[in-house]
Scaffold this motif. Structure first.
Motif, PDB file in Angstrom:
ATOM      1  N   ASP A  39      49.882  46.392  35.502  1.00  0.00           N
ATOM      2  CA  ASP A  39      48.630  45.631  35.412  1.00  0.00           C
ATOM      3  C   ASP A  39      47.745  46.147  34.272  1.00  0.00           C
ATOM      4  O   ASP A  39      47.060  45.366  33.608  1.00  0.00           O
ATOM      5  CB  ASP A  39      47.870  45.643  36.744  1.00  0.00           C
ATOM      6  N   ALA A  40      47.808  47.468  34.003  1.00  0.00           N
ATOM      7  CA  ALA A  40      47.037  48.017  32.888  1.00  0.00           C
ATOM      8  C   ALA A  40      47.605  47.523  31.557  1.00  0.00           C
ATOM      9  O   ALA A  40      46.849  47.166  30.637  1.00  0.00           O
ATOM     10  CB  ALA A  40      47.053  49.542  32.933  1.00  0.00           C
ATOM     11  N   GLN A  41      48.908  47.480  31.454  1.00  0.00           N
ATOM     12  CA  GLN A  41      49.537  46.975  30.232  1.00  0.00           C
ATOM     13  C   GLN A  41      49.192  45.506  29.998  1.00  0.00           C
ATOM     14  O   GLN A  41      48.889  45.102  28.873  1.00  0.00           O
ATOM     15  CB  GLN A  41      51.053  47.151  30.316  1.00  0.00           C
ATOM     16  N   ASP A  42      49.250  44.724  31.069  1.00  0.00           N
ATOM     17  CA  ASP A  42      48.904  43.303  30.954  1.00  0.00           C
ATOM     18  C   ASP A  42      47.441  43.126  30.556  1.00  0.00           C
ATOM     19  O   ASP A  42      47.108  42.273  29.729  1.00  0.00           O
ATOM     20  CB  ASP A  42      49.170  42.582  32.276  1.00  0.00           C
ATOM     21  N   ASP A  84      41.935  49.749  36.406  1.00  0.00           N
ATOM     22  CA  ASP A  84      40.563  50.225  36.577  1.00  0.00           C
ATOM     23  C   ASP A  84      40.255  51.377  35.612  1.00  0.00           C
ATOM     24  O   ASP A  84      39.167  51.436  35.032  1.00  0.00           O
ATOM     25  CB  ASP A  84      40.337  50.690  38.024  1.00  0.00           C
ATOM     26  N   GLY A  85      41.227  52.283  35.459  1.00  0.00           N
ATOM     27  CA  GLY A  85      41.037  53.379  34.518  1.00  0.00           C
ATOM     28  C   GLY A  85      40.925  52.883  33.091  1.00  0.00           C
ATOM     29  O   GLY A  85      40.120  53.389  32.300  1.00  0.00           O
ATOM     30  N   LEU A  86      41.705  51.865  32.759  1.00  0.00           N
ATOM     31  CA  LEU A  86      41.642  51.296  31.420  1.00  0.00           C
ATOM     32  C   LEU A  86      40.307  50.595  31.186  1.00  0.00           C
ATOM     33  O   LEU A  86      39.715  50.711  30.100  1.00  0.00           O
ATOM     34  CB  LEU A  86      42.800  50.312  31.218  1.00  0.00           C
ATOM     35  N   LYS A  87      39.820  49.890  32.192  1.00  0.00           N
ATOM     36  CA  LYS A  87      38.533  49.185  32.058  1.00  0.00           C
ATOM     37  C   LYS A  87      37.397  50.173  31.789  1.00  0.00           C
ATOM     38  O   LYS A  87      36.483  49.872  31.009  1.00  0.00           O
ATOM     39  CB  LYS A  87      38.247  48.382  33.324  1.00  0.00           C
ATOM     40  N   SER A  88      37.459  51.338  32.423  1.00  0.00           N
ATOM     41  CA  SER A  88      36.422  52.355  32.190  1.00  0.00           C
ATOM     42  C   SER A  88      36.412  52.800  30.735  1.00  0.00           C
ATOM     43  O   SER A  88      35.353  52.993  30.132  1.00  0.00           O
ATOM     44  CB  SER A  88      36.651  53.565  33.103  1.00  0.00           C
TER      45      SER A  88
END
Length: 301
Positions: A248-251, A222-226
């Motif tokens: 999940d952020a890495q993926d 979620d932080g990466l999507k932002s």
């Protein structure tokens, strides 16, 4: 270490493997050793100190992991220990601690024999066992020194002022040859902390947008999507978080097809800092000064 049996060493190793197998991304070596120390009651002898310094237990574990690493069971990378697939299979196949450790030693002996056979020239003799053991001890000592050095570096980075760390990131980009056009001042940054270009006017190449976090917890998807929401088609994103990123952020970053983003944790940031240290400005070096220390490396063949 004569007072420590193979069975006892095997008990330490199996507990180490047990703890590491639930950490797919591995653990810092010092943290893993501390976890084993907390999980296995030590005798007075094991908890004792060598006259030259250092707890006997830690030396026992580190020395024994040399066998596991050469056996292909344990992966060591910049102070992070993780269990390989072969190591997981060995853990299940050899539940007896003594048998487990003996098998690691046997595989190490095979590795060493193959190495010496390929390294020794006709008419020369292979290194004596005493020299081999000295090399292993040196390897463990170097490993401890590297772990200690990284602990100090990591503490320094995590304790840096957030805006000072932003400046370090800008310094690094300049040292890599990029032209920094903007660094976020204190206050709301709208998700972007540093903007840079490949040339002084931003004529060639994409615009680089960097988000910088000195957090203690990992960034999730979620932080990466932002952050990705701030990128346009002409942008390249760099997300620096000292704590790293969740799986999940890495993926999610890896599966991006239209938006390019690079994730950088503390270790990767420091590696880049060292790689580009000669190109950094004097002011940048004062923010994070480092100096190389050279050891005679153990012979690897």
């Amino acid at each position: 270490m004569a007072n420590i049996t193979r069975r006892r060493t095997g008990e330490f190793l199996r507990k180490l493997f047990e703890l590491l197998m639930v950490e797919p991304e591995g653990m810092p070596a010092a943290a893993a050793i501390d976890a084993v120390r907390d999980a296995v009651p030590l005798t007075d002898f094991e908890a004792g100190q060598y006259s030259s310094g250092g707890q006997r237990f830690e030396k026992i574990v580190r020395f024994a992991t040399v066998d596991c690493a050469k056996a292909g069971w344990l992966h060591k990378n910049k102070g992070i220990w993780s269990i390989t697939e072969a190591g997981q299979k060995a853990y299940a196949q050899y539940p007896d601690p003594e048998v487990f450790y003996r098998e690691a030693c046997r595989l190490y002996a095979i590795w060493r024999g193959q190495r010496d056979k390929s390294a020794v020239k006709p008419g020369e003799a292979a290194a004596p066992e005493a020299i081999e053991e000295a090399a292993e001890k040196l390897s463990v000592t170097v490993e401890e020194a590297l772990d200690h050095a990284w602990a100090e570096i990591s503490t320094f980075l995590h304790s840096a002022d957030p805006f000072e760390f932003q400046e370090m990131v800008a310094d690094l980009l300049r040292g890599m040859g990029y032209h920094v056009s903007w660094v976020s001042p204190p206050g709301k940054d709208n998700g972007v902390d540093v903007i840079a270009f490949a040339d002084p006017f931003g004529v060639t190449g994409p615009r680089i947008k960097a988000q910088v976090k000195r957090w203690q917890q990992k960034v999730d998807s979620d932080g990466l999507k932002s952050f990705l929401a701030t990128l346009t088609s002409g942008d390249v994103g760099i997300y620096i978080c000292l704590a790293g990123f969740t799986r999940d952020a890495q993926d999610y970053a890896r599966n991006q097809e239209t938006r390019r983003v690079t994730l950088i944790d503390a270790r990767r940031f420091f590696d880049l800092w060292v790689e580009n240290y000669a190109s950094l400005a004097d002011e940048a070096r004062r923010r994070l000064p480092v100096v190389p220390v050279y050891f005679l490396a153990p012979r690897e063949g």
